[in-house]
Scaffold this active site. Structure first.
Site, PDB file in Angstrom:
ATOM      1  N   LYS A 130      69.674  27.123  55.653  1.00 26.51           N
ATOM      2  CA  LYS A 130      68.572  28.042  55.351  1.00 26.51           C
ATOM      3  C   LYS A 130      67.780  28.249  56.631  1.00 26.51           C
ATOM      4  O   LYS A 130      67.747  27.354  57.488  1.00 26.51           O
ATOM      5  CB  LYS A 130      67.663  27.426  54.280  1.00 26.51           C
ATOM      6  CG  LYS A 130      66.810  28.432  53.543  1.00 26.51           C
ATOM      7  CD  LYS A 130      67.552  29.066  52.377  1.00 26.51           C
ATOM      8  CE  LYS A 130      66.759  30.207  51.772  1.00 26.51           C
ATOM      9  NZ  LYS A 130      67.395  30.711  50.541  1.00 26.51           N
ATOM     10  N   ASP A 170      66.437  36.523  51.924  1.00 29.54           N
ATOM     11  CA  ASP A 170      65.650  35.708  50.978  1.00 29.54           C
ATOM     12  C   ASP A 170      64.289  36.404  50.900  1.00 29.54           C
ATOM     13  O   ASP A 170      64.188  37.600  51.225  1.00 29.54           O
ATOM     14  CB  ASP A 170      65.543  34.251  51.474  1.00 29.54           C
ATOM     15  CG  ASP A 170      64.955  33.305  50.419  1.00 29.54           C
ATOM     16  OD1 ASP A 170      65.671  32.977  49.455  1.00 29.54           O
ATOM     17  OD2 ASP A 170      63.781  32.899  50.543  1.00 29.54           O
TER      18      ASP A 170
HETATM   19  P1  NDP Z   1      61.498  39.221  47.476  1.00 28.42           P
HETATM   20  O1  NDP Z   1      60.814  39.097  48.767  1.00 28.42           O
HETATM   21  O2  NDP Z   1      62.333  40.406  47.197  1.00 28.42           O
HETATM   22  O3  NDP Z   1      60.446  39.089  46.276  1.00 28.42           O
HETATM   23  C1  NDP Z   1      59.623  37.966  46.151  1.00 28.42           C
HETATM   24  C2  NDP Z   1      58.687  38.201  44.984  1.00 28.42           C
HETATM   25  O4  NDP Z   1      57.951  36.985  44.748  1.00 28.42           O
HETATM   26  C3  NDP Z   1      57.652  39.269  45.257  1.00 28.42           C
HETATM   27  O5  NDP Z   1      57.324  39.875  44.030  1.00 28.42           O
HETATM   28  C4  NDP Z   1      56.474  38.456  45.811  1.00 28.42           C
HETATM   29  O6  NDP Z   1      55.218  39.094  45.646  1.00 28.42           O
HETATM   30  C5  NDP Z   1      56.551  37.232  44.952  1.00 28.42           C
HETATM   31  N1  NDP Z   1      55.961  36.077  45.647  1.00 28.42           N
HETATM   32  C6  NDP Z   1      56.287  35.595  46.868  1.00 28.42           C
HETATM   33  N2  NDP Z   1      55.517  34.548  47.183  1.00 28.42           N
HETATM   34  C7  NDP Z   1      54.692  34.377  46.126  1.00 28.42           C
HETATM   35  C8  NDP Z   1      53.655  33.456  45.838  1.00 28.42           C
HETATM   36  N3  NDP Z   1      53.333  32.487  46.715  1.00 28.42           N
HETATM   37  N4  NDP Z   1      53.028  33.562  44.640  1.00 28.42           N
HETATM   38  C9  NDP Z   1      53.359  34.535  43.748  1.00 28.42           C
HETATM   39  N5  NDP Z   1      54.326  35.439  43.973  1.00 28.42           N
HETATM   40  C10 NDP Z   1      54.983  35.351  45.136  1.00 28.42           C
HETATM   41  O7  NDP Z   1      62.349  37.858  47.319  1.00 28.42           O
HETATM   42  P2  NDP Z   1      63.597  37.561  46.396  1.00 28.42           P
HETATM   43  O8  NDP Z   1      63.465  38.278  45.103  1.00 28.42           O
HETATM   44  O9  NDP Z   1      64.813  37.721  47.204  1.00 28.42           O
HETATM   45  O10 NDP Z   1      63.424  35.976  46.166  1.00 28.42           O
HETATM   46  C11 NDP Z   1      62.664  35.451  45.076  1.00 28.42           C
HETATM   47  C12 NDP Z   1      63.084  34.002  44.849  1.00 28.42           C
HETATM   48  O11 NDP Z   1      64.490  33.958  44.548  1.00 28.42           O
HETATM   49  C13 NDP Z   1      62.888  33.043  46.011  1.00 28.42           C
HETATM   50  O12 NDP Z   1      62.589  31.760  45.525  1.00 28.42           O
HETATM   51  C14 NDP Z   1      64.271  33.016  46.665  1.00 28.42           C
HETATM   52  O13 NDP Z   1      64.492  31.836  47.422  1.00 28.42           O
HETATM   53  C15 NDP Z   1      65.135  33.049  45.425  1.00 28.42           C
HETATM   54  N6  NDP Z   1      66.502  33.472  45.648  1.00 28.42           N
HETATM   55  C16 NDP Z   1      66.790  34.711  46.172  1.00 28.42           C
HETATM   56  C17 NDP Z   1      68.093  35.105  46.332  1.00 28.42           C
HETATM   57  C18 NDP Z   1      68.456  36.479  46.763  1.00 28.42           C
HETATM   58  O14 NDP Z   1      69.638  36.820  46.676  1.00 28.42           O
HETATM   59  N7  NDP Z   1      67.523  37.309  47.186  1.00 28.42           N
HETATM   60  C19 NDP Z   1      69.211  34.178  46.069  1.00 28.42           C
HETATM   61  C20 NDP Z   1      68.809  32.934  45.445  1.00 28.42           C
HETATM   62  C21 NDP Z   1      67.499  32.612  45.291  1.00 28.42           C
HETATM   63  P3  NDP Z   1      54.625  40.058  46.807  1.00 28.42           P
HETATM   64  O15 NDP Z   1      55.286  41.393  46.587  1.00 28.42           O
HETATM   65  O16 NDP Z   1      53.159  40.074  46.547  1.00 28.42           O
HETATM   66  O17 NDP Z   1      54.995  39.444  48.120  1.00 28.42           O
END
Ligand code: NDP
Length: 449
Positions: A130, A170
């Site tokens: 990562k 991510d």
């Molecule tokens: P994105 O950046 O596309 O979206 C993240 C989302 O989470 C946004 O809505 C963001 O809000 C919100 N967010 C981020 N930090 C916080 C916080 N501290 N409190 C509340 N909301 C928060 O990321 P992904 O959708 O790709 O990833 C989301 C999760 O899924 C992570 O844990 C990631 O590690 C996991 N994941 C992702 C994969 C992938 O293929 N993308 C694969 C496996 C796991 P805002 O818009 O306000 O920033």
């Protein structure tokens, strides 16, 4: 000294904490795995005496570097970049890159540790890694993001390669950032190769990759429900987040007949009792992917309520899909969810439930799909992207969706194999043990390395 005394969970953890001071997220992730693995290896000297868990709790290497870039005003800015190469016993290091202001070495070590077990569960030949930076992409112009990505890749490219380490996206790293980083890699390395996944379709990307994590989490829940002779039809679902994973979780729940009533971002959550249908989801995709706006805008257009600074877990539901970030569900949230009748949790995000919340789920025998199992669909399709790049061909959408479906079913089967209890399945224990065994057997075969 007898094994039990030396290797009790507390002693194991106190050594880990001493060696990794202050890295709370890393401690949490290792604890969650060790509580399943230590009892499992108690009567398995091959794993125990070869210190497999101890070795897996120490990343192969951690690279940390300075990333300098210039903002639109010409100011020089400095961030820190990382790559944690956790374990390559069963394949090249593989795992995403996160750009978020709260990124620390502890967060990336927890994610890389989890990734090793997750990648093992997919059945594909991928090790765990990562990376990321404390760079905050929010409010930055495209040109600033491009300059940052180029600077980040200028150093990272020394440490990655299609047979060494293959990063992906991510939080904060989507198609735009992957494209800027891949472009810089091409420029510096002069080698068109599958060194990143999540690429655009025009330059080696895979169909279904964008959808894979969200779809996979819903498929995993579908399998948990089917194991209890149940299905999605008519189920009320909570989803948190509104980024990549959340969007495609909603899409697939809708396909399967469920109703999603919440979404969130770092500002708060929206509650729409009518359900977030296809048209409303398109609005969210445009809002978050193109306009980079706030979730509160949803209620201005579609009604419902916006809850600033809150998370959605008190809204009554049948199923919950945390898809935002780590530690977004605590013990009190879990208690409320259970008392409201929630029957299942599938984690789209990594480690969204803290240990106290997990304890609540397990005590209530909830269908709890932990992240390393439930969100493995993303990295699984990344693995398929690597295969397609190596073979220099592209599979169709249907082919890829079928493979994704089979992989998620296979992960469910492994969890049941190792986690079946009297009348319920402990999916956490099943995922931890199944993920561990494959990596551990490879490490045993290599001897002491
Ligand atoms: P994105 O950046 O596309 O979206 C993240 C989302 O989470 C946004 O809505 C963001 O809000 C919100 N967010 C981020 N930090 C916080 C916080 N501290 N409190 C509340 N909301 C928060 O990321 P992904 O959708 O790709 O990833 C989301 C999760 O899924 C992570 O844990 C990631 O590690 C996991 N994941 C992702 C994969 C992938 O293929 N993308 C694969 C496996 C796991 P805002 O818009 O306000 O920033």
């Amino acid at each position: 000294m007898p094994y039990d005394t030396v290797h009790s969970l507390e002693e194991f953890m106190s050594g880990l904490k001493r060696r990794n001071p202050g890295e709370h997220e890393f401690h949490q992730a290792v604890y969650e795995v060790a509580q399943s693995i230590l009892p499992f290896i108690k009567d398995k000297p091959q794993y125990r005496d070869n210190q497999i868990l101890e070795r897996l709790s120490e990343p192969d290497r951690i690279i940390s570097f300075r990333v300098c870039w210039q903002d639109d005003e010409g100011q020089v800015r400095v961030n820190r970049g990382y790559r944690v190469q956790h374990c390559n016993a069963i394949g090249p290091y593989k795992g995403g890159i996160r750009f978020h202001h709260n990124v620390t070495q502890s967060i990336l070590k927890f994610l890389a540790f989890e990734q090793t077990f997750k990648n093992s569960l997919t059945g594909l030949p991928m090790g765990g890694g990562k990376g990321g930076s404390d760079f905050n992409p929010k409010g930055k112009s495209d040109a600033e993001v491009m300059r940052f990505c180029q600077s980040f890749m200028t150093e990272l490219r020394r440490h990655i390669g299609p047979y060494t380490d293959v990063p992906a996206g991510d939080i904060g790293v989507g198609a735009r950032e992957i494209s800027y980083m891949f472009g810089q890699y091409l420029r510096l390395q002069n080698e068109f190769t599958g060194v990143l996944t999540g690429k655009g379709l025009a330059f080696g990307g895979s169909l279904i990759r964008t959808e894979a994590t969200g779809y996979g989490a819903v498929y995993f829940m579908e399998d948990m429900l089917a194991h209890q002779n149940d299905g999605f039809e008519g189920k009320t679902c909570l989803v948190s987040g509104s980024g990549n994973v959340a969007q495609f979780t909603v899409e697939k729940i809708n396909h399967l007949g469920g109703k999603v009533v919440t979404l969130s971002d770092s500002g708060g959550f929206i509650h729409d009792p009518e359900g977030i249908n296809e048209e409303k989801l398109e609005f969210i995709k445009d809002l978050k992917n193109n306009r980079r706006g706030r979730i509160s805008e949803y209620t201005e257009k579609y009604g419902g309520t916006y809850h600033e600074g809150e998370r959605p877990w008190a809204v009554p539901c049948d199923l919950a899909f945390p898809c935002a970030t780590q530690n977004e569900i605590g013990a009190d949230d879990a208690k409320v969810m259970i008392s409201n009748g929630c029957k299942g949790v599938a984690e789209g995000a990594n480690m969204p439930s803290d240990q106290a919340a997990i304890d609540q789920y397990l005590e209530a025998h909830l269908m709890y799909g932990p992240s390393k199992a439930a969100n493995a669909g993303g990295v699984a399709v990344s693995g398929l992207e690597m295969t397609q790049n190596s073979m220099r061909l592209s599979w169709t959408r249907d082919e890829l969706d079928t493979r994704l479906r089979e992989i998620m079913l296979g992960i469910h089967g492994q969890c049941v194999e190792y986690g079946q209890k009297e009348g319920w399945v402990n999916y956490l224990e099943g995922a931890n043990i199944a993920g561990f065994v494959k990596v551990a057997d490879a490490m045993l075969a290599y001897g002491v390395v």
